[in-house]
Design an enzyme around this catalytic site. Structure first.
Site, PDB file in Angstrom:
ATOM      1  N   GLY A  10      30.520  20.881  27.715  1.00 51.88           N
ATOM      2  CA  GLY A  10      30.459  19.342  27.585  1.00 51.88           C
ATOM      3  C   GLY A  10      31.852  18.878  26.974  1.00 51.88           C
ATOM      4  O   GLY A  10      31.849  17.839  26.100  1.00 51.88           O
ATOM      5  N   ALA A  11      32.934  19.250  27.637  1.00 53.26           N
ATOM      6  CA  ALA A  11      34.212  18.814  26.848  1.00 53.26           C
ATOM      7  C   ALA A  11      35.217  17.819  27.664  1.00 53.26           C
ATOM      8  O   ALA A  11      36.360  17.730  27.408  1.00 53.26           O
ATOM      9  CB  ALA A  11      35.237  20.237  26.525  1.00 53.26           C
ATOM     10  N   ARG A  13      34.829  14.773  27.498  1.00 54.84           N
ATOM     11  CA  ARG A  13      35.033  13.401  26.922  1.00 54.84           C
ATOM     12  C   ARG A  13      34.253  13.554  25.503  1.00 54.84           C
ATOM     13  O   ARG A  13      33.896  14.754  25.079  1.00 54.84           O
ATOM     14  CB  ARG A  13      34.273  12.334  27.536  1.00 54.84           C
ATOM     15  CG  ARG A  13      32.851  12.543  27.980  1.00 54.84           C
ATOM     16  CD  ARG A  13      32.267  11.601  28.697  1.00 54.84           C
ATOM     17  NE  ARG A  13      30.543  11.823  28.649  1.00 54.84           N
ATOM     18  CZ  ARG A  13      30.052  10.782  29.375  1.00 54.84           C
ATOM     19  NH1 ARG A  13      30.479   9.575  29.843  1.00 54.84           N
ATOM     20  NH2 ARG A  13      28.595  10.973  29.653  1.00 54.84           N
ATOM     21  N   ASN A  84      28.673  22.528  22.926  1.00 53.66           N
ATOM     22  CA  ASN A  84      28.636  21.139  22.575  1.00 53.66           C
ATOM     23  C   ASN A  84      27.787  20.373  23.941  1.00 53.66           C
ATOM     24  O   ASN A  84      27.278  19.084  23.400  1.00 53.66           O
ATOM     25  CB  ASN A  84      30.047  20.723  22.761  1.00 53.66           C
ATOM     26  CG  ASN A  84      30.095  19.291  22.399  1.00 53.66           C
ATOM     27  OD1 ASN A  84      29.956  18.414  21.577  1.00 53.66           O
ATOM     28  ND2 ASN A  84      30.660  18.712  23.777  1.00 53.66           N
ATOM     29  N   SER A 136      22.942  18.014  15.306  1.00 53.13           N
ATOM     30  CA  SER A 136      22.829  16.564  15.092  1.00 53.13           C
ATOM     31  C   SER A 136      21.905  16.161  13.694  1.00 53.13           C
ATOM     32  O   SER A 136      20.987  16.987  13.520  1.00 53.13           O
ATOM     33  CB  SER A 136      22.336  15.837  16.353  1.00 53.13           C
ATOM     34  OG  SER A 136      22.141  14.395  16.064  1.00 53.13           O
ATOM     35  N   TYR A 149      15.307  14.213  21.654  1.00 49.88           N
ATOM     36  CA  TYR A 149      16.615  14.707  21.239  1.00 49.88           C
ATOM     37  C   TYR A 149      16.516  15.402  20.038  1.00 49.88           C
ATOM     38  O   TYR A 149      17.239  16.250  19.486  1.00 49.88           O
ATOM     39  CB  TYR A 149      17.449  13.458  21.008  1.00 49.88           C
ATOM     40  CG  TYR A 149      18.985  13.770  20.568  1.00 49.88           C
ATOM     41  CD1 TYR A 149      19.616  14.235  21.385  1.00 49.88           C
ATOM     42  CD2 TYR A 149      19.343  13.500  19.375  1.00 49.88           C
ATOM     43  CE1 TYR A 149      21.028  14.547  21.244  1.00 49.88           C
ATOM     44  CE2 TYR A 149      20.653  13.587  19.058  1.00 49.88           C
ATOM     45  CZ  TYR A 149      21.494  14.097  19.956  1.00 49.88           C
ATOM     46  OH  TYR A 149      22.955  14.424  19.621  1.00 49.88           O
ATOM     47  N   ALA A 150      15.715  14.588  18.960  1.00 55.92           N
ATOM     48  CA  ALA A 150      15.472  15.316  17.708  1.00 55.92           C
ATOM     49  C   ALA A 150      15.040  16.688  17.664  1.00 55.92           C
ATOM     50  O   ALA A 150      15.335  17.652  17.017  1.00 55.92           O
ATOM     51  CB  ALA A 150      14.678  14.322  16.526  1.00 55.92           C
ATOM     52  N   ALA A 151      13.976  16.903  18.422  1.00 57.15           N
ATOM     53  CA  ALA A 151      13.338  18.394  18.514  1.00 57.15           C
ATOM     54  C   ALA A 151      14.247  19.250  19.270  1.00 57.15           C
ATOM     55  O   ALA A 151      14.182  20.298  18.763  1.00 57.15           O
ATOM     56  CB  ALA A 151      12.066  18.015  19.563  1.00 57.15           C
ATOM     57  N   LYS A 153      17.481  19.176  18.804  1.00 55.32           N
ATOM     58  CA  LYS A 153      18.578  19.543  17.817  1.00 55.32           C
ATOM     59  C   LYS A 153      18.094  20.227  16.786  1.00 55.32           C
ATOM     60  O   LYS A 153      18.566  21.343  16.169  1.00 55.32           O
ATOM     61  CB  LYS A 153      19.382  18.314  17.468  1.00 55.32           C
ATOM     62  CG  LYS A 153      20.042  17.696  18.617  1.00 55.32           C
ATOM     63  CD  LYS A 153      21.224  18.908  19.148  1.00 55.32           C
ATOM     64  CE  LYS A 153      22.084  17.849  19.894  1.00 55.32           C
ATOM     65  NZ  LYS A 153      23.086  18.821  20.556  1.00 55.32           N
TER      66      LYS A 153
END
Length: 241
Positions: A10-11, A13, A84, A136, A149-151, A153
């Site tokens: 995922g690089a 950007r 990433n 995160s 997202y929280a789960a 990460k």
């Protein structure tokens, strides 16, 4: 002597680009992964002063393994993997779509696992290598609308600890970096009011920079962190205090 190879997913950007550029400065030959942004990946390679692009979707197991096999055949073993690649799809749990939930988990957690497995075989055989996962602060603090997202990460942090335990004796180090609000990446697309509210909660009074997080990634990859495993280093200006 051949340059050490670092693969950054995922690089094309955002934070991934910052990490790739920093690792290039540290002397790595950086393999810039992207799923569908060849122009962005090429821009990252240019910013690195060289390197190569490696297109694949981190959720496609066969594509990941084929890409890593080709990369290592042509350029040597991957010494460093930075997981990433990540996405967020925000919604309240009661209204969220099941396929959105699964997609976030597949990319953020599943992709981390798949890419790690792809590089570990040679790392373990050589008894050398490092993996840095990008988590995160959402994985360690509340955030309405960020359940998926929280789960994902939080799970990345748990995965980091378990994998570190499993491979440490074989000379491979696994750690995570835990960014807070940054001036690159997903935060750039935040609603302005939400962003300002979040900044107001940061003791340092500003977002972090991609290079500040990239510096921590470079540390975790370096010999200076040779006795550091299974850790999640928070880089958030005090947001989680």
């Amino acid at each position: 002597m051949d340059r050490r190879v670092a693969l950054v997913t995922g690089a094309a950007r955002g934070l991934g680009r910052s990490i790739a550029v920093r690792l290039a400065r540290e002397g790595y030959l950086v393999a810039v992964n992207h799923r569908s942004d060849p122009d962005g990946a090429a821009t990252t390679v240019k910013a690195c002063g060289g390197g190569l692009t490696v297109p694949f979707d981190v959720t496609d197991v066969d594509a990941v393994h084929d890409a890593v096999k080709g990369l290592e055949r042509d350029h040597g073993p991957v010494e460093l993997l930075v997981n990433n690649a990540g996405i967020t799809i925000e919604d309240w749990v009661v209204m969220g779509r099941d396929d959105d939930w699964q997609r976030v988990l597949d990319v953020n957690l599943g992709g981390t696992r798949t890419c790690s497995k792809a590089v570990l075989r040679r790392m373990l055989g050589r008894k050398r290598g490092a993996i840095v996962n990008v988590a995160s602060v959402s994985g360690v603090r509340r955030g309405a609308g960020q359940a998926a997202y929280a789960a994902s990460k939080a799970a990345v942090l748990a995965f980091t600890r378990v994998l570190a335990l499993e491979v440490a004796a074989k000379g491979v180090r696994v750690n995570a970096v835990v960014p807070g609000l940054l001036d690159v990446g997903m935060a750039e697309r935040m609603n302005r009011d939400a962003r300002e509210q979040r900044v107001a909660m940061i003791p340092m009074g500003r977002p972090g920079t991609g290079d500040e997080v990239a510096g921590v990634v470079a540390f975790l990859a370096s010999d200076a962190a040779s006795y550091v495993i299974g850790q999640g280093l928070v880089v958030d200006g005090g947001l989680t205090l």
